[in-house]
Design an enzyme around this catalytic site. Sequence first.
Site, PDB file in Angstrom:
ATOM      1  N   ILE A 223       0.842  -1.200   0.000  1.00 25.01           N
ATOM      2  CA  ILE A 223       0.000   0.000   0.000  1.00 25.01           C
ATOM      3  C   ILE A 223       0.876   1.248   0.000  1.00 25.01           C
ATOM      4  O   ILE A 223       0.486   2.289  -0.537  1.00 25.01           O
ATOM      5  CB  ILE A 223      -0.948   0.007   1.208  1.00 25.01           C
ATOM      6  CG1 ILE A 223      -1.733  -1.304   1.277  1.00 25.01           C
ATOM      7  CG2 ILE A 223      -1.925   1.176   1.121  1.00 25.01           C
ATOM      8  CD1 ILE A 223      -2.618  -1.430   2.496  1.00 25.01           C
ATOM      9  N   ASP A 224       2.063   1.165   0.586  1.00 27.29           N
ATOM     10  CA  ASP A 224       2.965   2.319   0.630  1.00 27.29           C
ATOM     11  C   ASP A 224       3.257   2.867  -0.760  1.00 27.29           C
ATOM     12  O   ASP A 224       3.238   4.085  -0.985  1.00 27.29           O
ATOM     13  CB  ASP A 224       4.291   1.923   1.286  1.00 27.29           C
ATOM     14  CG  ASP A 224       4.179   1.759   2.792  1.00 27.29           C
ATOM     15  OD1 ASP A 224       3.392   2.501   3.396  1.00 27.29           O
ATOM     16  OD2 ASP A 224       4.871   0.899   3.344  1.00 27.29           O
ATOM     17  N   VAL A 225       3.561   1.986  -1.690  1.00 25.76           N
ATOM     18  CA  VAL A 225       3.935   2.435  -3.041  1.00 25.76           C
ATOM     19  C   VAL A 225       2.746   3.077  -3.746  1.00 25.76           C
ATOM     20  O   VAL A 225       2.869   4.130  -4.381  1.00 25.76           O
ATOM     21  CB  VAL A 225       4.489   1.251  -3.861  1.00 25.76           C
ATOM     22  CG1 VAL A 225       4.740   1.670  -5.300  1.00 25.76           C
ATOM     23  CG2 VAL A 225       5.780   0.725  -3.227  1.00 25.76           C
TER      24      VAL A 225
END
Length: 393
Positions: A174-176
Amino acid sequence: TARARQLELGGKAKRWLSGVNVVDLSNVIAGPNIGGMLARFGATVIKVDPTVPTYDPIITVFMGLPVSNGKQSLLADIKALKGRQVLERLVDWADVVLVNQTQQQMTSLGVDEASLKAINPSVILTHFDCFGGPRWGPRSDGIGYDDLIQAISGIMMRFGGVATPEEHAHLGTIDVVSGVSGALSTCMSLLKLRRTGQADVARTSLAANGTHLQLPFMYDYHGREDFNEPSGREAMGWHALHRWYCARDGTWVFIAAAPPNRALSADKAALERVGKALGGFQALYNASNECDRIEVITGLFQAMDAAPAVQALMDFGVPAVAQRRMSDLREQNMSDAQSFMLDSEHPIKTFNFFQQIDHPSEETVTMFAPSSIRSSRFAIDVLSPLPKYGQHR
Protein backbone atom coordinates in the site's frame (compact mmCIF):
# COMPACT_ATOMS: atom_id res chain seq x y z
CA THR A 1 -1.73 35.47 -5.02
CA ALA A 2 1.47 36.65 -6.64
CA ARG A 3 3.10 33.30 -5.92
CA ALA A 4 0.19 31.44 -7.52
CA ARG A 5 0.39 33.57 -10.65
CA GLN A 6 4.09 32.86 -10.94
CA LEU A 7 3.62 29.10 -10.61
CA GLU A 8 3.56 27.72 -14.15
CA LEU A 9 3.64 23.94 -14.03
CA GLY A 10 6.13 22.67 -16.57
CA GLY A 11 6.20 25.76 -18.69
CA LYS A 12 8.90 25.39 -21.32
CA ALA A 13 11.06 23.32 -19.00
CA LYS A 14 11.97 19.75 -19.71
CA ARG A 15 10.10 18.28 -16.76
CA TRP A 16 6.46 18.65 -15.84
CA LEU A 17 6.96 20.01 -12.27
CA SER A 18 10.06 22.12 -12.90
CA GLY A 19 9.87 25.23 -10.71
CA VAL A 20 7.85 23.56 -7.94
CA ASN A 21 9.55 23.63 -4.51
CA VAL A 22 8.77 20.88 -1.99
CA VAL A 23 9.76 20.48 1.67
CA ASP A 24 9.54 16.80 2.57
CA LEU A 25 9.11 16.27 6.35
CA SER A 26 7.94 12.67 5.97
CA ASN A 27 9.50 9.39 7.03
CA VAL A 28 9.26 5.59 6.59
CA ILE A 29 8.18 4.52 3.03
CA ALA A 30 4.91 5.98 1.74
CA GLY A 31 5.54 9.62 2.66
CA PRO A 32 9.03 9.81 1.13
CA ASN A 33 7.65 7.98 -1.90
CA ILE A 34 5.26 10.90 -2.47
CA GLY A 35 8.22 13.31 -2.47
CA GLY A 36 10.15 10.91 -4.69
CA MET A 37 7.37 10.89 -7.28
CA LEU A 38 7.29 14.70 -7.29
CA ALA A 39 11.07 14.81 -7.76
CA ARG A 40 10.79 12.33 -10.62
CA PHE A 41 8.66 14.82 -12.53
CA GLY A 42 10.97 17.76 -11.91
CA ALA A 43 10.13 19.28 -8.53
CA THR A 44 12.95 20.54 -6.29
CA VAL A 45 12.56 18.48 -3.13
CA ILE A 46 14.40 19.16 0.15
CA LYS A 47 14.11 16.24 2.57
CA VAL A 48 14.30 17.33 6.21
CA ASP A 49 15.14 14.64 8.76
CA PRO A 50 15.69 14.85 12.53
CA THR A 51 19.22 15.11 13.85
CA VAL A 52 18.68 11.92 15.85
CA PRO A 53 17.40 9.03 13.66
CA THR A 54 13.96 7.67 14.55
CA TYR A 55 14.17 4.58 12.31
CA ASP A 56 16.81 1.94 11.56
CA PRO A 57 18.95 1.78 8.37
CA ILE A 58 16.52 -0.63 6.66
CA ILE A 59 14.04 2.24 6.49
CA THR A 60 16.30 5.28 6.28
CA VAL A 61 18.94 3.92 3.88
CA PHE A 62 17.77 0.76 2.13
CA MET A 63 14.24 2.04 1.47
CA GLY A 64 15.67 5.51 0.88
CA LEU A 65 17.46 4.26 -2.23
CA PRO A 66 14.35 4.16 -4.45
CA VAL A 67 12.23 6.90 -2.78
CA SER A 68 14.77 9.67 -2.18
CA ASN A 69 16.56 9.87 -5.53
CA GLY A 70 16.93 13.45 -6.69
CA LYS A 71 16.24 15.02 -3.28
CA GLN A 72 18.42 17.36 -1.27
CA SER A 73 18.96 16.47 2.40
CA LEU A 74 18.96 18.60 5.55
CA LEU A 75 19.11 17.57 9.20
CA ALA A 76 17.25 19.81 11.64
CA ASP A 77 15.58 19.53 15.02
CA ILE A 78 12.39 21.43 14.28
CA LYS A 79 11.43 21.31 17.97
CA ALA A 80 14.44 23.47 18.85
CA LEU A 81 14.70 27.23 18.15
CA LYS A 82 17.37 27.06 15.43
CA GLY A 83 15.69 24.11 13.74
CA ARG A 84 12.37 25.93 13.80
CA GLN A 85 13.95 28.97 12.19
CA VAL A 86 15.33 26.75 9.41
CA LEU A 87 11.90 25.20 8.91
CA GLU A 88 10.19 28.59 8.68
CA ARG A 89 12.61 29.72 5.98
CA LEU A 90 11.95 26.50 4.06
CA VAL A 91 8.17 26.89 4.37
CA ASP A 92 8.41 30.45 3.08
CA TRP A 93 10.36 29.11 0.06
CA ALA A 94 8.09 26.15 -0.59
CA ASP A 95 5.07 25.57 -2.78
CA VAL A 96 4.36 22.26 -1.02
CA VAL A 97 5.07 20.91 2.47
CA LEU A 98 4.73 17.14 2.78
CA VAL A 99 3.92 15.69 6.21
CA ASN A 100 2.97 12.15 7.25
CA GLN A 101 1.69 12.66 10.77
CA THR A 102 -1.65 12.50 12.54
CA GLN A 103 -3.50 15.77 13.05
CA GLN A 104 -2.53 15.75 16.72
CA GLN A 105 1.15 15.28 15.89
CA MET A 106 1.09 18.00 13.23
CA THR A 107 -0.41 20.52 15.64
CA SER A 108 2.15 19.62 18.29
CA LEU A 109 5.03 20.12 15.83
CA GLY A 110 3.55 23.30 14.34
CA VAL A 111 3.24 21.89 10.83
CA ASP A 112 -0.56 21.83 10.62
CA GLU A 113 -2.30 23.85 7.91
CA ALA A 114 -2.92 26.94 10.06
CA SER A 115 0.68 27.09 11.28
CA LEU A 116 2.13 26.68 7.80
CA LYS A 117 -0.18 29.27 6.24
CA ALA A 118 0.74 31.76 8.94
CA ILE A 119 4.23 31.61 7.41
CA ASN A 120 3.27 31.22 3.74
CA PRO A 121 -0.42 31.73 2.83
CA SER A 122 0.11 30.13 -0.58
CA VAL A 123 1.73 26.92 0.61
CA ILE A 124 0.03 23.57 -0.07
CA LEU A 125 0.02 21.03 2.75
CA THR A 126 0.23 17.44 1.51
CA HIS A 127 -1.07 15.48 4.49
CA PHE A 128 -0.59 11.71 4.58
CA ASP A 129 -1.41 9.39 7.49
CA CYS A 130 -2.68 5.91 8.28
CA PHE A 131 -6.43 6.16 8.92
CA GLY A 132 -7.37 9.54 7.48
CA GLY A 133 -10.46 9.98 5.33
CA PRO A 134 -13.07 12.53 4.29
CA ARG A 135 -14.71 12.33 7.73
CA TRP A 136 -13.32 12.14 11.25
CA GLY A 137 -13.56 8.71 12.88
CA PRO A 138 -12.47 6.87 16.02
CA ARG A 139 -9.11 5.88 14.45
CA SER A 140 -8.38 9.14 12.65
CA ASP A 141 -5.63 10.15 15.07
CA GLY A 142 -4.18 6.65 15.28
CA ILE A 143 -0.77 5.73 13.92
CA GLY A 144 -0.11 2.66 11.80
CA TYR A 145 1.80 1.09 8.95
CA ASP A 146 1.17 -0.80 5.71
CA ASP A 147 0.81 -4.23 7.34
CA LEU A 148 -1.77 -2.95 9.83
CA ILE A 149 -4.03 -1.66 7.04
CA GLN A 150 -3.55 -4.92 5.13
CA ALA A 151 -4.85 -6.79 8.17
CA ILE A 152 -7.76 -4.42 8.87
CA SER A 153 -8.94 -3.98 5.27
CA GLY A 154 -8.88 -7.64 4.20
CA ILE A 155 -5.83 -7.65 1.92
CA MET A 156 -4.06 -10.26 4.07
CA MET A 157 -7.09 -12.52 3.85
CA ARG A 158 -7.38 -12.09 0.11
CA PHE A 159 -3.70 -12.84 -0.37
CA GLY A 160 -3.17 -15.66 2.13
CA GLY A 161 -6.68 -17.06 2.39
CA VAL A 162 -9.33 -17.04 5.09
CA ALA A 163 -7.58 -19.71 7.18
CA THR A 164 -4.00 -18.48 6.59
CA PRO A 165 -4.00 -14.67 6.19
CA GLU A 166 -0.62 -13.41 5.00
CA GLU A 167 0.97 -10.02 4.40
CA HIS A 168 1.10 -9.23 0.71
CA ALA A 169 4.66 -8.69 -0.59
CA HIS A 170 5.87 -8.09 2.99
CA LEU A 171 7.10 -4.60 2.15
CA GLY A 172 5.28 -1.59 0.80
CA THR A 173 2.20 -2.93 -1.03
CA ILE A 174 0.00 0.00 0.00
CA ASP A 175 2.97 2.32 0.63
CA VAL A 176 3.93 2.43 -3.04
CA VAL A 177 0.36 3.03 -4.24
CA SER A 178 0.05 5.76 -1.63
CA GLY A 179 3.15 7.43 -3.05
CA VAL A 180 1.49 7.66 -6.44
CA SER A 181 -1.88 8.84 -5.11
CA GLY A 182 -0.26 11.36 -2.77
CA ALA A 183 1.74 12.82 -5.66
CA LEU A 184 -1.40 12.98 -7.81
CA SER A 185 -3.33 14.71 -5.03
CA THR A 186 -0.48 17.22 -4.70
CA CYS A 187 -0.49 17.89 -8.43
CA MET A 188 -4.25 18.49 -8.39
CA SER A 189 -3.75 21.00 -5.58
CA LEU A 190 -0.99 22.71 -7.57
CA LEU A 191 -3.34 22.94 -10.55
CA LYS A 192 -6.05 24.44 -8.34
CA LEU A 193 -3.56 26.96 -6.96
CA ARG A 194 -2.53 27.92 -10.47
CA ARG A 195 -6.12 28.36 -11.67
CA THR A 196 -7.78 29.91 -8.61
CA GLY A 197 -4.99 31.22 -6.39
CA GLN A 198 -6.32 29.06 -3.54
CA ALA A 199 -3.85 26.85 -1.67
CA ASP A 200 -5.52 23.61 -0.65
CA VAL A 201 -4.69 20.55 1.47
CA ALA A 202 -3.69 17.54 -0.62
CA ARG A 203 -4.93 14.49 1.25
CA THR A 204 -4.51 10.71 1.18
CA SER A 205 -3.90 7.85 3.60
CA LEU A 206 -2.99 4.18 3.83
CA ALA A 207 -6.61 3.32 4.66
CA ALA A 208 -7.89 5.21 1.61
CA ASN A 209 -5.45 3.49 -0.73
CA GLY A 210 -5.97 0.06 0.83
CA THR A 211 -9.67 0.48 0.12
CA HIS A 212 -9.03 1.76 -3.39
CA LEU A 213 -6.95 -1.33 -4.22
CA GLN A 214 -9.94 -3.53 -3.41
CA LEU A 215 -12.63 -1.62 -5.30
CA PRO A 216 -13.02 -4.40 -7.92
CA PHE A 217 -14.20 -6.72 -5.15
CA MET A 218 -16.76 -4.33 -3.69
CA TYR A 219 -19.47 -4.64 -6.34
CA ASP A 220 -22.51 -6.69 -5.43
CA TYR A 221 -24.82 -8.48 -7.83
CA HIS A 222 -27.62 -11.01 -7.67
CA GLY A 223 -26.39 -14.45 -6.70
CA ARG A 224 -22.94 -13.36 -5.61
CA GLU A 225 -21.38 -15.41 -2.83
CA ASP A 226 -20.16 -13.64 0.30
CA PHE A 227 -16.49 -14.11 -0.57
CA ASN A 228 -16.06 -15.71 -3.96
CA GLU A 229 -12.85 -14.26 -5.38
CA PRO A 230 -9.82 -16.59 -5.47
CA SER A 231 -7.58 -16.27 -2.44
CA GLY A 232 -4.90 -18.14 -0.57
CA ARG A 233 -1.63 -19.84 -1.40
CA GLU A 234 -3.20 -22.46 -3.67
CA ALA A 235 -5.32 -20.08 -5.78
CA MET A 236 -4.87 -20.64 -9.52
CA GLY A 237 -7.36 -18.18 -10.98
CA TRP A 238 -11.00 -17.22 -11.24
CA HIS A 239 -12.16 -20.07 -13.46
CA ALA A 240 -11.06 -22.48 -16.20
CA LEU A 241 -10.62 -19.71 -18.76
CA HIS A 242 -8.77 -17.31 -16.43
CA ARG A 243 -6.19 -19.48 -14.75
CA TRP A 244 -2.66 -20.88 -14.42
CA TYR A 245 -1.78 -24.18 -16.12
CA CYS A 246 1.44 -26.21 -16.14
CA ALA A 247 2.82 -27.07 -19.60
CA ARG A 248 4.69 -30.26 -20.53
CA ASP A 249 8.10 -28.67 -19.96
CA GLY A 250 7.17 -27.64 -16.41
CA THR A 251 6.63 -23.96 -17.21
CA TRP A 252 3.46 -22.37 -15.88
CA VAL A 253 1.24 -20.44 -18.30
CA PHE A 254 -1.56 -18.02 -17.44
CA ILE A 255 -4.48 -17.67 -19.83
CA ALA A 256 -7.14 -14.94 -19.79
CA ALA A 257 -9.63 -16.15 -22.38
CA ALA A 258 -12.53 -14.64 -20.42
CA PRO A 259 -12.72 -11.89 -17.78
CA PRO A 260 -12.28 -12.74 -14.07
CA ASN A 261 -15.95 -13.45 -13.42
CA ARG A 262 -17.15 -16.97 -12.67
CA ALA A 263 -20.34 -16.34 -14.63
CA LEU A 264 -18.17 -16.33 -17.79
CA SER A 265 -16.38 -19.63 -17.12
CA ALA A 266 -18.47 -21.37 -19.79
CA ASP A 267 -18.30 -18.65 -22.46
CA LYS A 268 -18.74 -20.64 -25.68
CA ALA A 269 -16.69 -18.34 -27.92
CA ALA A 270 -13.79 -18.35 -25.46
CA LEU A 271 -13.99 -22.13 -25.03
CA GLU A 272 -13.86 -22.52 -28.80
CA ARG A 273 -10.75 -20.34 -29.14
CA VAL A 274 -8.89 -22.16 -26.35
CA GLY A 275 -9.94 -25.59 -27.61
CA LYS A 276 -8.89 -24.92 -31.19
CA ALA A 277 -5.60 -23.32 -30.14
CA LEU A 278 -4.60 -26.30 -27.99
CA GLY A 279 -6.04 -28.99 -30.29
CA GLY A 280 -8.86 -30.18 -28.07
CA PHE A 281 -11.95 -28.29 -29.13
CA GLN A 282 -14.41 -31.18 -29.04
CA ALA A 283 -13.33 -32.44 -25.61
CA LEU A 284 -13.53 -28.95 -24.13
CA TYR A 285 -16.87 -28.26 -25.79
CA ASN A 286 -18.30 -31.48 -24.31
CA ALA A 287 -17.07 -30.69 -20.76
CA SER A 288 -20.24 -30.22 -18.72
CA ASN A 289 -18.94 -28.39 -15.65
CA GLU A 290 -16.11 -26.25 -14.31
CA CYS A 291 -14.07 -29.13 -12.91
CA ASP A 292 -14.25 -30.99 -16.23
CA ARG A 293 -13.19 -27.90 -18.17
CA ILE A 294 -10.16 -27.42 -15.92
CA GLU A 295 -9.26 -31.10 -16.29
CA VAL A 296 -9.49 -30.96 -20.10
CA ILE A 297 -7.36 -27.81 -20.42
CA THR A 298 -4.85 -29.22 -17.94
CA GLY A 299 -4.49 -32.31 -20.13
CA LEU A 300 -4.08 -30.22 -23.29
CA PHE A 301 -1.27 -28.20 -21.70
CA GLN A 302 0.45 -31.42 -20.56
CA ALA A 303 0.76 -32.35 -24.24
CA MET A 304 2.53 -29.10 -25.24
CA ASP A 305 5.56 -27.08 -24.18
CA ALA A 306 4.89 -23.58 -22.90
CA ALA A 307 6.29 -21.52 -25.79
CA PRO A 308 4.28 -23.16 -28.62
CA ALA A 309 1.18 -23.26 -26.40
CA VAL A 310 1.40 -19.52 -25.70
CA GLN A 311 1.96 -18.76 -29.39
CA ALA A 312 -0.97 -20.94 -30.44
CA LEU A 313 -3.28 -19.24 -27.94
CA MET A 314 -2.13 -15.78 -29.02
CA ASP A 315 -2.75 -16.73 -32.66
CA PHE A 316 -6.37 -17.44 -31.74
CA GLY A 317 -6.72 -14.17 -29.86
CA VAL A 318 -6.39 -15.64 -26.36
CA PRO A 319 -4.16 -13.59 -24.01
CA ALA A 320 -1.52 -15.92 -22.57
CA VAL A 321 1.85 -15.48 -20.87
CA ALA A 322 4.48 -17.89 -19.57
CA GLN A 323 5.77 -17.43 -16.05
CA ARG A 324 9.18 -15.75 -15.93
CA ARG A 325 11.79 -15.18 -13.23
CA MET A 326 12.51 -11.69 -11.96
CA SER A 327 16.20 -12.22 -12.74
CA ASP A 328 15.32 -12.92 -16.39
CA LEU A 329 13.12 -9.82 -16.55
CA ARG A 330 15.99 -7.71 -15.19
CA GLU A 331 18.45 -9.05 -17.73
CA GLN A 332 16.07 -8.53 -20.66
CA ASN A 333 14.86 -5.08 -19.62
CA MET A 334 17.98 -3.28 -18.39
CA SER A 335 19.15 0.25 -19.17
CA ASP A 336 22.27 2.13 -18.16
CA ALA A 337 21.40 4.93 -15.74
CA GLN A 338 23.75 7.25 -17.62
CA SER A 339 21.86 6.84 -20.90
CA PHE A 340 18.30 6.33 -19.66
CA MET A 341 15.93 8.98 -20.97
CA LEU A 342 12.19 8.85 -21.49
CA ASP A 343 10.36 11.21 -23.80
CA SER A 344 8.37 11.08 -27.02
CA GLU A 345 11.56 10.65 -29.07
CA HIS A 346 12.96 7.90 -26.83
CA PRO A 347 10.04 5.56 -26.05
CA ILE A 348 10.70 2.75 -23.61
CA LYS A 349 8.71 -0.04 -22.00
CA THR A 350 6.53 0.74 -19.00
CA PHE A 351 8.40 -2.04 -17.20
CA ASN A 352 12.14 -1.47 -17.13
CA PHE A 353 15.22 -1.53 -14.90
CA PHE A 354 18.33 0.60 -14.75
CA GLN A 355 21.75 0.18 -13.18
CA GLN A 356 23.79 2.84 -11.41
CA ILE A 357 27.34 1.51 -11.69
CA ASP A 358 28.99 4.53 -10.02
CA HIS A 359 26.55 4.75 -7.09
CA PRO A 360 27.91 6.58 -3.98
CA SER A 361 27.47 3.36 -1.98
CA GLU A 362 30.37 2.01 -4.08
CA GLU A 363 28.14 -0.84 -5.17
CA THR A 364 26.25 -1.32 -8.42
CA VAL A 365 22.61 -0.55 -7.60
CA THR A 366 19.77 -1.96 -9.72
CA MET A 367 16.31 -0.39 -9.46
CA PHE A 368 13.09 -0.09 -11.37
CA ALA A 369 13.36 2.62 -14.00
CA PRO A 370 10.91 5.55 -13.60
CA SER A 371 8.98 4.54 -16.70
CA SER A 372 5.68 3.16 -15.36
CA ILE A 373 4.01 6.59 -15.25
CA ARG A 374 4.97 9.16 -17.85
CA SER A 375 3.72 12.25 -19.63
CA SER A 376 3.22 12.55 -23.37
CA ARG A 377 4.65 16.09 -23.18
CA PHE A 378 7.53 16.04 -20.69
CA ALA A 379 10.64 13.93 -20.33
CA ILE A 380 11.71 11.74 -17.43
CA ASP A 381 15.26 10.67 -16.67
CA VAL A 382 17.16 9.01 -13.84
CA LEU A 383 17.67 11.34 -10.88
CA SER A 384 20.79 11.68 -8.76
CA PRO A 385 21.22 8.94 -6.11
CA LEU A 386 20.04 9.16 -2.51
CA PRO A 387 22.18 11.86 -0.88
CA LYS A 388 24.09 11.39 2.34
CA TYR A 389 21.81 12.54 5.16
CA GLY A 390 22.50 16.19 5.97
CA GLN A 391 24.61 16.64 2.81
CA HIS A 392 22.98 19.93 1.77
CA ARG A 393 23.44 22.02 4.91
